[in-house]
Design a protein around this motif. Structure first.
Motif, PDB file in Angstrom:
ATOM      1  N   PHE A 127       0.818  -1.223   0.000  1.00 51.49           N
ATOM      2  CA  PHE A 127       0.000   0.000   0.000  1.00 51.49           C
ATOM      3  C   PHE A 127       0.854   1.276   0.000  1.00 51.49           C
ATOM      4  O   PHE A 127       0.778   2.101   0.904  1.00 51.49           O
ATOM      5  N   ASP A 140      -0.334   4.916   0.750  1.00 56.11           N
ATOM      6  CA  ASP A 140      -0.821   5.246   2.086  1.00 56.11           C
ATOM      7  C   ASP A 140       0.359   5.395   3.047  1.00 56.11           C
ATOM      8  O   ASP A 140       0.953   4.408   3.475  1.00 56.11           O
ATOM      9  N   CYS A 184       0.523   6.246   6.137  1.00 60.21           N
ATOM     10  CA  CYS A 184       0.331   5.648   7.462  1.00 60.21           C
ATOM     11  C   CYS A 184       0.560   4.142   7.420  1.00 60.21           C
ATOM     12  O   CYS A 184       1.170   3.569   8.333  1.00 60.21           O
ATOM     13  N   SER A 185       0.113   3.505   6.360  1.00 59.45           N
ATOM     14  CA  SER A 185       0.310   2.069   6.207  1.00 59.45           C
ATOM     15  C   SER A 185       1.794   1.734   6.088  1.00 59.45           C
ATOM     16  O   SER A 185       2.285   0.789   6.710  1.00 59.45           O
ATOM     17  N   ASP A 193       3.280   2.109   9.506  1.00 55.16           N
ATOM     18  CA  ASP A 193       2.828   1.041  10.401  1.00 55.16           C
ATOM     19  C   ASP A 193       3.610  -0.243  10.132  1.00 55.16           C
ATOM     20  O   ASP A 193       3.970  -0.966  11.063  1.00 55.16           O
ATOM     21  N   GLN A 194       3.860  -0.523   8.856  1.00 58.70           N
ATOM     22  CA  GLN A 194       4.576  -1.735   8.481  1.00 58.70           C
ATOM     23  C   GLN A 194       6.066  -1.647   8.814  1.00 58.70           C
ATOM     24  O   GLN A 194       6.700  -2.660   9.104  1.00 58.70           O
ATOM     25  N   CYS A 227      -2.085   9.979  10.890  1.00 58.86           N
ATOM     26  CA  CYS A 227      -1.411   8.783  11.426  1.00 58.86           C
ATOM     27  C   CYS A 227      -1.340   8.861  12.940  1.00 58.86           C
ATOM     28  O   CYS A 227      -1.150   9.935  13.501  1.00 58.86           O
TER      29      CYS A 227
END
Length: 195
Positions: free
Chosen positions: A30, A33, A35-36, A39-40, A194
């Protein structure tokens, strides 16, 4: 029993992978994105923030540039060139890693700022390099650190090339710099939400 111990050791080694969760050669999912992505790969945000504090280059500009250069792949390289269509004769350039820094520019960075042990496939070193390069561009050419489009043009063509206006003869580069500007704006908006 010995076989079971060997399998256990292999599993333990596999679990002790990279500190930012990166699998070599694998981009986060992703990529549209911010924020994604963060996060990852929590280590990315720490690296982006460290470069922002040190050099003043905003996180969203760094992220948009890395997206364009490597799609967040640590060991990204330029494609191979072929002679007679089948014989590999080397890469298109020496660009490597997250930032796609060329050998010569990376050596300059190592001598001036980073030190010998810095690596282009380390996100913290790559973001520090980008911050260093863009801060120098700001100082020498007056391009704002928030101007993703023109910072990228100077990053791609070099400061001397940018000063000569070499990018004007490259419609594809002008299009890409516009895409980077749009991606930076998108990432900037997303980063505000985020956690």
């Amino acid at each position: 029993m010995k076989k079971l111990m060997q399998i256990g050791c292999l599993l333990l080694l596999a679990a002790c992978g990279g500190s930012d969760g990166t699998v070599r050669g694998e981009a986060p999912r992703f990529l549209d994105d911010a924020c994604s992505i963060l996060d990852q790969r929590p280590g990315y945000l720490r690296a982006f923030r460290a470069a922002e504090r040190k050099w003043g280059v905003p996180v969203h500009v760094q992220m948009a540039t890395i997206y364009q250069e490597s799609k967040f792949i640590a060991d990204a390289r330029t494609p191979l060139r072929y002679s007679l269509g089948v014989i590999p004769v080397g890469r298109q350039s020496s660009a490597f890693g997250y930032s796609q820094a060329l050998d010569g520019t990376w050596k300059e960075y190592q001598q001036e700022e980073g030190g010998r042990r810095t690596r282009r496939d380390n996100i913290r070193d790559a973001t520090d390099f980008m911050g260093w390069y863009m801060a120098e561009t700001n100082q020498r050419l007056g391009i704002s650190l928030y101007d993703a489009r023109n910072q990228y043009l100077a990053y791609h063509d070099g400061r001397a090339g940018y000063a000569r206006g070499s990018y004007r003869a490259k419609p594809w580069l002008m299009r890409i710099s516009g895409e980077i500007e749009a991606r930076a704006a998108m990432y900037q908006q997303q980063l505000q939400r985020c956690s």
